[in-house]
Scaffold this active site. Structure first.
Site, PDB file in Angstrom:
ATOM      1  N   VAL A  33       0.828  -1.200   0.000  1.00 43.56           N
ATOM      2  CA  VAL A  33       0.000   0.000   0.000  1.00 43.56           C
ATOM      3  C   VAL A  33       0.863   1.252   0.000  1.00 43.56           C
ATOM      4  CG1 VAL A  33      -1.758   1.304   1.242  1.00 43.56           C
ATOM      5  CG2 VAL A  33      -1.931  -1.185   1.094  1.00 43.56           C
TER       6      VAL A  33
ATOM      7  N   LYS B  73     -12.946  -4.074  11.450  1.00 37.39           N
ATOM      8  CA  LYS B  73     -13.615  -3.103  10.575  1.00 37.39           C
ATOM      9  C   LYS B  73     -15.032  -2.811  11.071  1.00 37.39           C
ATOM     10  CE  LYS B  73     -10.808  -4.484   6.609  1.00 37.39           C
ATOM     11  NZ  LYS B  73     -10.657  -5.526   5.549  1.00 37.39           N
TER      12      LYS B  73
ATOM     13  N   ASP C  30     -10.211  -9.662  11.232  1.00 39.57           N
ATOM     14  CA  ASP C  30     -10.063  -8.449  10.425  1.00 39.57           C
ATOM     15  C   ASP C  30     -11.428  -7.804  10.178  1.00 39.57           C
ATOM     16  OD1 ASP C  30      -8.523  -6.730   8.353  1.00 39.57           O
ATOM     17  OD2 ASP C  30     -10.153  -7.610   7.175  1.00 39.57           O
TER      18      ASP C  30
ATOM     19  N   GLY D  10     -11.305  -0.640   1.683  1.00 41.51           N
ATOM     20  CA  GLY D  10     -10.316  -0.301   0.658  1.00 41.51           C
ATOM     21  C   GLY D  10     -10.602   1.034   0.013  1.00 41.51           C
TER      22      GLY D  10
END
Lengths: 443, 443
Positions: free
Chosen positions: B18, B209, B205, B138
């Site tokens: 990233v 979020k 994960d 994202g």
């Protein structure tokens, strides 16, 4: 930075459906908004020529007025919300407010599309903000996504179902196998379509919205004349059925994208493959697919119209305005700021509408006699238009003309128009005008 | 208002996938961003312990460094981008930057979910901004949509497919009828899954979020312990097939919503009807459906991970930071600002994970003998769990145990857990543990 500002005064001009929704939201969710923003959105005036019709919301004593000019001029009004619509008094009020340095929030896509450059210049001159989240996509925060969330991207394409009335009509025509006129009348009775429906069904409203999106994406006002526009008026249920047979659904689709000849903008009935997400958008919902060079494909979906959804977008703009005003700054550079240079660092090229290329679905009522298809194909070929496939069902025993569907290869719109005119003018090979809808492959 | 600021200095900490995408976007679209923002995003330093691996982007001479602390402390660095990941050095750097009054942009959902309160407090103490658009979804601007675009709404529910790895695995398992282990190995080989895949496939994960989204929606840090969490590890392709037979697709779904017992947060394999938009989200894509009291249902879709998509979100945050810094203000009140009171004006109630109610898909390997189903149904009934339907296929001739699928009525998670434990402990009626997946009706 005047951190001691505790309230931002708001005047709502236009107390119709959306205006009432905005007033209701400011009153009902006012405490929540104050906790989230740290500043109160204080309603100071609600102006309309008609302040007697019951709008289903109780406006606090003394706020209703018929004098819009006085409402916007009040010294305790910082944000003017224009929900009158049209390009007359609405424009006058907006220019007055901007000249007074007040932030203007509007949902008026027609005004933005037709007079955007003048409004943005007035905003710059007044050192004021002009916000218009509610002008496209109802409650979907698509303006914010384009202008802020995707600001790192060159926008490659935007595909949008942007008119709830048309999408409602097309959905009901398909699901219930009803003719256009029947569904239009039902939509008018249900309040989903206006008594004078042209703005919606002839594609103009969608074209206004496409122009607004294109302006945001490419940093330059896109003239409506550059938007190839067609609507759904008079659509034949047979075409919806033929398209379905071929694996497509017909949508009134706005397309804005970078093509080899510049930025293309069009609004047309378009065949969208059943497997594509936009084909699944039904009823009064809207959706916008945006492709950026960094982010790839993104999609935004929600109610495209209606009192509450539109109010959500208007109040989000008021909130942005309030935070900027409290901080003593403008909210965000406007597209006009970058317009002089265009997003490519030079003047933006627009693709002339007639040069836009796409595949087409064509339906002809063809004379049922040997050689007719060949004659039509020859004319198309003379204009550089190839035929990818032909569908012809068995004709009724005594039919003189039979429906023949041709799917073309990619063709320029201007060539298509010329070929169809030539075919229509030819003696007797086809009856009436051909139906021509775009087929979109979402490259 | 220091309108004379022409450049905002950026340091990127973490030059992995990233990080390289962010550097590339700042370099390649830097001119475009400057025209849009009126201020240049100037890359001042790129720090990583490994600065020799080729990342596919040419970093200008002298910017690469192994000294992250020095990079963030440079006086010409205004925005610190943390892309290191984890909760160790990443947290230390973020706290140092915030203490120095610098804006921090991060994609680190684990750190936000586990130490969000501390980070937000540090931001307040430093008078600095902490932005984290890239932490969820994202490239989808979902944080901005929740925090700004939908700010006029009380958030009623959020349903999200938030982990591309899990969605890729589930999609391939279904489309190619492959077992879990085979697809996981293929995903690891293709770089879609980590060598140590637990963070993704065990649901952590997604839970991080969900906690971030819940915090934004409800203005209060949601402890991970309040998120009922299960992953997709070891999913049996048979369940995907049974679900399909019943008209459902299995997704790892994050659900955050207001329930009668407070805010519910859960991450579980969930049966979603084929007709629902979220069922159509396949491969590495993410999507989030948000329902607000004013706007109704909205949906956001795009690439949930990957170098470019995540970079798009990071750079959007840098852009917001730059505009705020140029104006001399903080970007937006942080959730922490409203946290003390919660969005209802009082402390927020969280529904204990065991009190969350939903329907369930249960699959038992049941002893093929009369009375077994009745015994299982009795135990469920004793825990207040009704059975809506049963599916039992004909057993193989010599099978001792046969698969039986029960669809329950709405049940509390705690009661379900207790009933399943009791059934598993009963002598020989069922073999092994039952499979229990949520069925979501999207009320």
């Amino acid at each position: 930075m005047s951190k001691d500002i505790k309230e931002i005064g708001v005047a709502v001009l236009g107390f119709g459906t959306v205006g009432a929704g905005v007033v209701e939201t400011l009153l009902e969710n006012g405490d929540l908004l104050e906790r989230r923003l740290g500043v109160r959105l204080a309603l100071r005036a609600v102006a309309d020529l008609d302040i007697t019709t019951d709008r289903g919301v109780v406006v606090p004593e003394g706020l209703l007025t018929t004098d819009g000019a006085a409402a916007l001029a009040r010294p305790d009004v910082d944000v003017v919300v224009e929900l009158i619509g049209g390009t007359g008094i609405a424009k006058k009020f907006i220019l007055q407010a901007l000249a007074a340095g007040k932030t203007v929030v509007t949902a008026n896509k027609k005004l933005l599309a037709e007079h955007g450059a003048e409004l943005l210049a007035a905003a710059d001159a007044g050192g004021a903000d002009l916000l218009f989240e509610a002008s496209v996509g109802g409650g979907i925060p698509i303006i914010k996504a384009l202008r802020e969330g995707l600001c790192a991207n060159r926008i490659e394409s935007i595909y949008g179902i942007l008119n709830g009335t048309c999408n409602y009509i097309l959905t009901r025509m398909e699901e219930e196998k009803l003719p256009f006129d029947t569904v239009l009348k039902a939509a008018q009775a249900a309040g989903y379509a206006e008594a004078e429906p042209s703005l919606d069904i002839d594609g103009h409203d969608t074209a206004h919205k496409a122009a607004v999106l294109a302006t945001l994406a490419y940093g330059q006002i896109v003239p409506l004349g550059k938007v190839r526009t067609a609507g759904i008026r008079g659509m034949d249920a047979a075409d919806i059925a033929y398209a379905a047979e071929m694996g497509y659904r017909i949508k009134l689709l706005a397309i804005v994208r970078r093509g080899p000849d510049g930025v293309e903008a069009s609004v047309q009935p378009t065949l969208v493959a059943h497997s594509h997400q936009l084909a699944a958008v039904s009823g009064v919902f809207n959706a916008v697919q945006v492709r950026g060079d960094v982010v790839g494909t993104t999609l935004y979906y929600g109610r495209g119209a209606g009192r509450a959804a539109t109010a959500s977008a208007v109040v989000a703009d008021i909130a942005d305005a309030a935070l900027a005003l409290r901080a003593g700054v403008r909210h965000r550079p406007l597209p006009a700021g970058a317009a002089a240079a265009g997003d490519a660092g030079g003047a933006l090229r627009f693709c002339p509408p007639e040069a836009i290329r796409s595949r087409y679905y064509l339906r002809f009522a063809m004379l049922d006699r040997p050689g007719t298809l060949a004659r039509v194909a020859t004319v198309l070929g003379n204009h550089g238009i190839g035929i990818d496939s032909v569908i012809q069902h068995e004709a009724a025993p005594d039919a003189e003309y039979v429906p023949v569907i041709l799917v073309t290869s990619a063709a320029r719109a201007g060539e298509l128009d010329a070929a169809l005119a030539e075919i229509a003018a030819a003696d007797g090979a086809v009856q009436g005008d051909a139906v021509a809808y775009r087929i979109e492959d979402f490259e």
